[in-house]
Motif scaffolding. Structure first.
Motif, PDB file in Angstrom:
ATOM      1  N   LEU A   1       0.826  -1.201   0.000  1.00 52.05           N
ATOM      2  CA  LEU A   1       0.000   0.000   0.000  1.00 52.05           C
ATOM      3  C   LEU A   1       0.861   1.252   0.000  1.00 52.05           C
ATOM      4  O   LEU A   1       1.937   1.291   0.619  1.00 52.05           O
ATOM      5  CB  LEU A   1      -0.914   0.014   1.228  1.00 52.05           C
ATOM      6  N   VAL A   2       0.387   2.279  -0.681  1.00 47.94           N
ATOM      7  CA  VAL A   2       1.057   3.577  -0.660  1.00 47.94           C
ATOM      8  C   VAL A   2       0.842   4.249   0.691  1.00 47.94           C
ATOM      9  O   VAL A   2       1.744   4.857   1.262  1.00 47.94           O
ATOM     10  CB  VAL A   2       0.515   4.478  -1.792  1.00 47.94           C
ATOM     11  N   CYS A   3      -0.381   4.112   1.219  1.00 49.63           N
ATOM     12  CA  CYS A   3      -0.747   4.784   2.464  1.00 49.63           C
ATOM     13  C   CYS A   3      -2.013   4.149   3.013  1.00 49.63           C
ATOM     14  O   CYS A   3      -2.835   3.620   2.257  1.00 49.63           O
ATOM     15  CB  CYS A   3      -0.967   6.276   2.194  1.00 49.63           C
ATOM     16  N   ARG A   4      -2.181   4.186   4.328  1.00 47.03           N
ATOM     17  CA  ARG A   4      -3.439   3.737   4.931  1.00 47.03           C
ATOM     18  C   ARG A   4      -3.733   4.550   6.176  1.00 47.03           C
ATOM     19  O   ARG A   4      -2.832   5.005   6.874  1.00 47.03           O
ATOM     20  CB  ARG A   4      -3.407   2.248   5.265  1.00 47.03           C
ATOM     21  N   VAL A   5      -5.030   4.741   6.432  1.00 47.14           N
ATOM     22  CA  VAL A   5      -5.503   5.371   7.662  1.00 47.14           C
ATOM     23  C   VAL A   5      -6.545   4.431   8.245  1.00 47.14           C
ATOM     24  O   VAL A   5      -7.561   4.151   7.604  1.00 47.14           O
ATOM     25  CB  VAL A   5      -6.128   6.758   7.396  1.00 47.14           C
ATOM     26  N   ASP A   6      -6.298   3.926   9.427  1.00 49.25           N
ATOM     27  CA  ASP A   6      -7.230   2.988  10.053  1.00 49.25           C
ATOM     28  C   ASP A   6      -8.344   3.737  10.775  1.00 49.25           C
ATOM     29  O   ASP A   6      -8.206   4.910  11.126  1.00 49.25           O
ATOM     30  CB  ASP A   6      -6.504   2.092  11.047  1.00 49.25           C
ATOM     31  N   SER A   7      -9.439   3.038  10.986  1.00 46.95           N
ATOM     32  CA  SER A   7     -10.529   3.567  11.794  1.00 46.95           C
ATOM     33  C   SER A   7     -10.810   2.581  12.918  1.00 46.95           C
ATOM     34  O   SER A   7     -10.227   1.491  12.976  1.00 46.95           O
ATOM     35  CB  SER A   7     -11.785   3.771  10.952  1.00 46.95           C
ATOM     36  N   LEU A   8     -11.722   2.938  13.795  1.00 51.79           N
ATOM     37  CA  LEU A   8     -12.061   2.058  14.915  1.00 51.79           C
ATOM     38  C   LEU A   8     -13.071   0.990  14.509  1.00 51.79           C
ATOM     39  O   LEU A   8     -13.319   0.044  15.262  1.00 51.79           O
ATOM     40  CB  LEU A   8     -12.624   2.890  16.076  1.00 51.79           C
ATOM     41  N   ASN A   9     -13.661   1.128  13.335  1.00 55.46           N
ATOM     42  CA  ASN A   9     -14.721   0.221  12.905  1.00 55.46           C
ATOM     43  C   ASN A   9     -14.182  -0.937  12.076  1.00 55.46           C
ATOM     44  O   ASN A   9     -13.132  -0.830  11.428  1.00 55.46           O
ATOM     45  CB  ASN A   9     -15.759   0.974  12.066  1.00 55.46           C
TER      46      ASN A   9
ATOM     47  N   GLY B   1      -6.197   5.017  -5.619  1.00 52.54           N
ATOM     48  CA  GLY B   1      -4.804   4.735  -5.953  1.00 52.54           C
ATOM     49  C   GLY B   1      -3.810   5.653  -5.275  1.00 52.54           C
ATOM     50  O   GLY B   1      -2.752   5.219  -4.840  1.00 52.54           O
ATOM     51  N   GLU B   2      -4.163   6.945  -5.167  1.00 50.25           N
ATOM     52  CA  GLU B   2      -3.221   7.946  -4.704  1.00 50.25           C
ATOM     53  C   GLU B   2      -3.673   8.584  -3.396  1.00 50.25           C
ATOM     54  O   GLU B   2      -4.784   8.342  -2.915  1.00 50.25           O
ATOM     55  CB  GLU B   2      -3.036   9.025  -5.781  1.00 50.25           C
ATOM     56  N   VAL B   3      -2.808   9.430  -2.859  1.00 54.41           N
ATOM     57  CA  VAL B   3      -3.120  10.154  -1.629  1.00 54.41           C
ATOM     58  C   VAL B   3      -2.585  11.574  -1.739  1.00 54.41           C
ATOM     59  O   VAL B   3      -1.539  11.806  -2.340  1.00 54.41           O
ATOM     60  CB  VAL B   3      -2.523   9.448  -0.391  1.00 54.41           C
ATOM     61  N   SER B   4      -3.320  12.533  -1.175  1.00 53.38           N
ATOM     62  CA  SER B   4      -2.868  13.910  -1.032  1.00 53.38           C
ATOM     63  C   SER B   4      -2.882  14.266   0.446  1.00 53.38           C
ATOM     64  O   SER B   4      -3.539  13.592   1.250  1.00 53.38           O
ATOM     65  CB  SER B   4      -3.787  14.869  -1.805  1.00 53.38           C
TER      66      SER B   4
ATOM     67  N   ALA C   1      -3.800   2.420  -2.733  1.00 54.89           N
ATOM     68  CA  ALA C   1      -3.179   1.157  -3.148  1.00 54.89           C
ATOM     69  C   ALA C   1      -2.335   1.271  -4.417  1.00 54.89           C
ATOM     70  O   ALA C   1      -1.854   0.268  -4.930  1.00 54.89           O
ATOM     71  CB  ALA C   1      -4.271   0.104  -3.348  1.00 54.89           C
ATOM     72  N   GLY C   2      -2.168   2.499  -4.931  1.00 54.20           N
ATOM     73  CA  GLY C   2      -1.365   2.700  -6.132  1.00 54.20           C
ATOM     74  C   GLY C   2      -2.210   2.982  -7.361  1.00 54.20           C
ATOM     75  O   GLY C   2      -3.167   2.263  -7.635  1.00 54.20           O
ATOM     76  N   HIS C   3      -1.868   4.047  -8.064  1.00 54.26           N
ATOM     77  CA  HIS C   3      -2.625   4.406  -9.269  1.00 54.26           C
ATOM     78  C   HIS C   3      -2.527   3.291 -10.302  1.00 54.26           C
ATOM     79  O   HIS C   3      -3.535   2.779 -10.794  1.00 54.26           O
ATOM     80  CB  HIS C   3      -2.069   5.719  -9.834  1.00 54.26           C
ATOM     81  N   HIS C   4      -1.313   2.921 -10.635  1.00 50.52           N
ATOM     82  CA  HIS C   4      -1.109   1.864 -11.628  1.00 50.52           C
ATOM     83  C   HIS C   4      -1.666   0.534 -11.138  1.00 50.52           C
ATOM     84  O   HIS C   4      -2.323  -0.196 -11.888  1.00 50.52           O
ATOM     85  CB  HIS C   4       0.382   1.733 -11.938  1.00 50.52           C
ATOM     86  N   ALA C   5      -1.429   0.221  -9.874  1.00 54.43           N
ATOM     87  CA  ALA C   5      -1.843  -1.076  -9.331  1.00 54.43           C
ATOM     88  C   ALA C   5      -3.353  -1.273  -9.383  1.00 54.43           C
ATOM     89  O   ALA C   5      -3.832  -2.382  -9.616  1.00 54.43           O
ATOM     90  CB  ALA C   5      -1.339  -1.227  -7.896  1.00 54.43           C
ATOM     91  N   THR C   6      -4.106  -0.201  -9.165  1.00 57.29           N
ATOM     92  CA  THR C   6      -5.567  -0.326  -9.164  1.00 57.29           C
ATOM     93  C   THR C   6      -6.164  -0.222 -10.565  1.00 57.29           C
ATOM     94  O   THR C   6      -7.362  -0.481 -10.747  1.00 57.29           O
ATOM     95  CB  THR C   6      -6.223   0.747  -8.269  1.00 57.29           C
TER      96      THR C   6
ATOM     97  N   ASP D   1       5.420  -1.909 -15.620  1.00 55.34           N
ATOM     98  CA  ASP D   1       5.230  -1.644 -14.194  1.00 55.34           C
ATOM     99  C   ASP D   1       5.536  -0.196 -13.828  1.00 55.34           C
ATOM    100  O   ASP D   1       6.406   0.445 -14.430  1.00 55.34           O
ATOM    101  CB  ASP D   1       6.103  -2.590 -13.369  1.00 55.34           C
ATOM    102  N   SER D   2       4.813   0.285 -12.841  1.00 55.91           N
ATOM    103  CA  SER D   2       5.050   1.618 -12.283  1.00 55.91           C
ATOM    104  C   SER D   2       4.758   1.584 -10.795  1.00 55.91           C
ATOM    105  O   SER D   2       3.726   1.037 -10.394  1.00 55.91           O
ATOM    106  CB  SER D   2       4.139   2.661 -12.952  1.00 55.91           C
ATOM    107  N   PRO D   3       5.637   2.124  -9.953  1.00 56.01           N
ATOM    108  CA  PRO D   3       5.382   2.127  -8.510  1.00 56.01           C
ATOM    109  C   PRO D   3       4.377   3.176  -8.078  1.00 56.01           C
ATOM    110  O   PRO D   3       3.943   3.177  -6.930  1.00 56.01           O
ATOM    111  CB  PRO D   3       6.763   2.420  -7.925  1.00 56.01           C
ATOM    112  N   ALA D   4       3.977   4.066  -8.978  1.00 60.17           N
ATOM    113  CA  ALA D   4       3.077   5.161  -8.616  1.00 60.17           C
ATOM    114  C   ALA D   4       1.650   4.657  -8.437  1.00 60.17           C
ATOM    115  O   ALA D   4       1.225   3.729  -9.115  1.00 60.17           O
ATOM    116  CB  ALA D   4       3.097   6.247  -9.697  1.00 60.17           C
TER     117      ALA D   4
END
Length: 253
Positions: free
Chosen positions: A161-169, A199-202, A219-224, A250-253
């Motif tokens: 994953l490029v980034c994740r934010v968890d929640s309590l649910n 795919g991306e995050v700001s 989860a990645g622009h290219h990957a999704t 392949d692209s890591p973005a």
């Protein structure tokens, strides 16, 4: 048997409803090549590496999600743009590109294909009246934790994953938009979903997810977006008995 270029273009335009979708680039035939098409290379982006592979494979056409001629880009045909177009024109290769039409198609689109890969129930676009709406919703068969959800994403996409934010649910109901869809985080939160995937995050995306209690996964622009062009290529291969080869640059973005 080969298919006429115009026949293929008309079929794809109708199938993907491209004339009804306002986009950031022209959809359909972007670069004209030879009239008869038998061998097609499909891929995510019409980068130089994909164009060169198409030449090596003696392809008559390339079919991609990310093509050329984006709104706001420099108009001059120089440098990278010149080299890509020169290679296509030199070898008489057609370039077909479908951006939003290939995101939103209910069967072959990137969103639908991601749901198929992840085994999510696919409910469709949140605004059925808008043919260009790329935000969709669905649900999981069983609720899972954020850790379980993240692990499954990485396993199925074969990418960290490029980034994740968890929640309590726990996560049961989800919204997603493949590629660069992080701007839909607030609209997704208003729908009351447990998680939003793109795919991306700001930078603002993180705060929106935290403050609205929505789990977020980039989860990645290219990957999704590896799956729409592949599925569409497989469809036209079957429909018209064409030789279609998906090549993943392949692209890591």
């Amino acid at each position: 048997m080969p298919i006429n270029r115009n026949e293929l273009q008309n079929y794809l335009n109708k199938l993907l409803n491209s004339s009804q979708i306002q986009d950031y680039c022209p959809n359909g035939l972007q670069v004209e090549g030879q009239t008869e098409i038998q061998k097609i290379v499909s891929g995510v982006t019409a980068c130089q590496a994909l164009v060169d592979r198409a030449v090596d494979e003696n392809a008559d056409a390339i079919l991609v999600h990310h093509g050329y001629f984006w709104k706001g880009e420099p108009a001059e045909v120089i440098g990278m743009k010149k080299r890509r177009l020169q290679q296509l024109l030199k070898h008489d290769i057609n370039l077909f590109a479908y951006h939003l039409p290939l995101d939103v198609h209910p069967e072959f689109g990137n969103n639908a294909q991601l749901a198929k890969l992840m085994e999510w129930q696919f409910d469709g676009a949140v605004d059925p009246a808008d043919p260009a709406c790329p935000l969709v919703t669905g649900s999981l068969a069983e609720p899972v934790s954020c850790d379980e959800f993240a692990t499954l994403l990485e396993q199925r996409l074969q990418r960290q994953l490029v980034c994740r934010v968890d929640s309590l649910n726990t996560i049961k109901r989800v919204a997603w938009c493949t590629g660069g869809g992080q701007g839909f985080i607030d609209r997704a939160a208003q729908l009351g979903v447990d998680a939003f995937i793109t795919g991306e995050v700001s930078e603002p995306t993180i705060h929106s997810a935290r403050e609205q209690g929505v789990a977020f996964f980039a989860a990645g622009h290219h990957a999704t977006e590896r799956y729409g062009a592949k599925a569409l290529g497989e469809h036209i291969a079957s429909q018209f008995k064409l030789d279609v080869q998906f090549i993943d640059i392949d692209s890591p973005a």
